[in-house]
Scaffold this active site. Structure first.
Site, mmCIF file in Angstrom:
data_model
loop_
_atom_site.group_PDB
_atom_site.id
_atom_site.type_symbol
_atom_site.label_atom_id
_atom_site.label_comp_id
_atom_site.label_asym_id
_atom_site.label_seq_id
_atom_site.Cartn_x
_atom_site.Cartn_y
_atom_site.Cartn_z
ATOM 1 N N ARG A 1 0.849 -1.209 0.000
ATOM 2 C CA ARG A 1 0.000 0.000 0.000
ATOM 3 C C ARG A 1 0.879 1.252 0.000
ATOM 4 N NH1 ARG A 1 -4.846 0.400 -1.296
ATOM 5 N NH2 ARG A 1 -5.466 -1.294 0.108
ATOM 6 N N ARG B 1 1.967 -6.445 -9.572
ATOM 7 C CA ARG B 1 2.333 -5.827 -8.289
ATOM 8 C C ARG B 1 2.571 -6.848 -7.188
ATOM 9 N NH1 ARG B 1 -3.026 -3.041 -5.514
ATOM 10 N NH2 ARG B 1 -4.474 -4.769 -5.809
ATOM 11 N N HIS C 1 0.034 3.640 -10.414
ATOM 12 C CA HIS C 1 -0.965 3.988 -9.385
ATOM 13 C C HIS C 1 -0.307 4.829 -8.283
ATOM 14 C CE1 HIS C 1 -4.181 3.356 -6.472
ATOM 15 N NE2 HIS C 1 -4.819 2.510 -7.254
ATOM 16 N N ASP D 1 -13.017 8.917 -6.253
ATOM 17 C CA ASP D 1 -12.483 7.877 -7.153
ATOM 18 C C ASP D 1 -13.031 8.157 -8.552
ATOM 19 O OD1 ASP D 1 -11.455 5.582 -8.292
ATOM 20 O OD2 ASP D 1 -12.389 4.182 -6.881
ATOM 21 N N GLU E 1 -2.953 8.864 -10.994
ATOM 22 C CA GLU E 1 -2.468 7.699 -11.721
ATOM 23 C C GLU E 1 -2.488 7.941 -13.226
ATOM 24 O OE1 GLU E 1 -4.969 4.408 -10.361
ATOM 25 O OE2 GLU E 1 -5.378 5.562 -8.548
HETATM 26 O O1 TA6 Z 1 -7.260 3.471 -8.822
HETATM 27 C C1 TA6 Z 1 -8.278 3.619 -7.896
HETATM 28 C C2 TA6 Z 1 -8.652 2.240 -7.397
HETATM 29 O O2 TA6 Z 1 -8.961 1.419 -8.475
HETATM 30 C C3 TA6 Z 1 -9.795 2.401 -6.399
HETATM 31 O O3 TA6 Z 1 -11.024 2.005 -6.918
HETATM 32 C C4 TA6 Z 1 -9.322 1.669 -5.171
HETATM 33 O O4 TA6 Z 1 -9.842 0.406 -5.059
HETATM 34 C C5 TA6 Z 1 -7.827 1.711 -5.348
HETATM 35 O O5 TA6 Z 1 -7.562 1.636 -6.704
HETATM 36 C C6 TA6 Z 1 -6.942 0.804 -4.525
HETATM 37 O O6 TA6 Z 1 -7.026 -0.529 -4.861
HETATM 38 P P1 TA6 Z 1 -6.291 -1.619 -3.973
HETATM 39 O O7 TA6 Z 1 -6.578 -2.953 -4.617
HETATM 40 O O8 TA6 Z 1 -4.813 -1.317 -4.016
HETATM 41 O O9 TA6 Z 1 -6.841 -1.507 -2.586
#
Ligand code: TA6
Length: 290
Positions: free
Chosen positions: A65, A88, A161, A204, A262
């Protein structure tokens, strides 16, 4: 613990994980995990510019994260693969970097192997190059179809991201998306962005990417964010207090210190025939006020 490699690139263990540190002579540094080819830190002009959750799980399996996760070959849940694809959550290989005018750079590689083919049968080579410039960080993904000439083409979606560190997201302003088409993933509404984006709660949205750079204003700090024309979407995400409290690897108030901006290719998947290659990049550059 460090194991010096010639130049400004050193191997390092960070929270038990094999990483590579880039160090430029001007004092800027970046840290990249081999797990996921994920940039974990970028320090420019003495200030950390990326957000890495203090509760991030670095166990060589989980998605980390924070920093700059790479979503490939699928963005989010738009397909049958694990959320945001498998890149990832797999180990990447450190490759010798080619000639570059960057202050320091590194390249990692992921090719199809039994783990990727268990999810996705395609033959591919992905290279992630990370370069430090003077007050800038550039992350470039290159993807090649390495199948035989008579293999079928395949598609992918992707995103860099990027979790940017901010002092307080509610006082942060993202400029440059005015007039861009926007899909709000929370309400499923479509529209056109009017003015700068501000944050008060969960956010989002997927935008059509603007041609000009974005500008993140975080109090006195300013970051310019540019992406290649081959990445046609920009995603802006902040979990807000509610989702932040539900994510086990983010502190309840973690949302305040981060904003994901992103560089992505989502709406129109990239199609590659055998032998074809695609590349896309995002560049972060410290603004005049640092
Ligand atoms: O890019 C935004 C997103 O797709 C959100 O919808 C949110 O879920 C985020 O990514 C994080 O995703 P993750 O799987 O890393 O918790």
């Amino acid at each position: 613990m460090s194991d010096p490699v010639p130049g400004l690139v050193q191997r390092e263990t960070f929270r038990g994980q094999p990483c590579i540190r880039l160090s430029a002579r001007n004092g800027d540094t970046a840290l990249l995990s081999l797990h996921g080819a994920q940039v974990l830190s970028w320090v420019a002009q003495g200030r950390e510019r990326l957000y890495l959750s203090p509760d991030a799980v670095l166990d060589g399996h989980a998605a980390i994260r924070g920093g700059i996760p790479l979503c490939f070959p699928q963005f989010n849940q738009r397909g049958p693969l694990p959320k945001h694809g498998f890149a990832r959550t797999l180990p990447w290989l450190h490759m010798p970097a080619g000639g570059s005018d960057a202050l320091a750079c590194v390249c990692l590689e992921l090719t199809d192997n039994p783990a990727t083919r268990a999810w996705w049968p395609e033959r591919f080579a992905a290279h992630l190059a990370v370069s430090l410039g003077d007050g800038s960080l550039r992350v470039q993904l290159a993807v090649r179809h390495t199948g035989k000439a008579d293999d079928r083409p395949w598609n992918f979606t992707t995103a860099l991201h990027t979790y940017l560190r901010v002092d307080d997201v509610e006082r942060t302003l993202l400029d440059g998306l005015d007039g861009c088409a926007r899909w709000d993933a929370l309400t499923d509404a479509r529209g056109v962005q009017q003015g700068p984006v501000r944050f008060a709660g969960e956010y989002d949205s997927v935008f059509s990417a603007p041609a000009a750079p974005l500008h993140l204003h975080d109090g006195a700090h300013h970051l310019q964010i540019t992406q290649s024309a081959s990445l046609c979407n920009t995603v802006v995400w902040n979990p807000g207090a509610g989702l932040s409290a539900r994510l086990a690897d983010l502190p309840p108030d973690g949302y305040r210190s981060m904003l994901c901006v992103e560089a992505a290719q989502i709406d129109q998947p990239v199609a590659l025939a055998p032998g074809q290659q695609w590349q896309g990049w995002q560049e972060l550059r410290v603004g005049p006020n640092g």
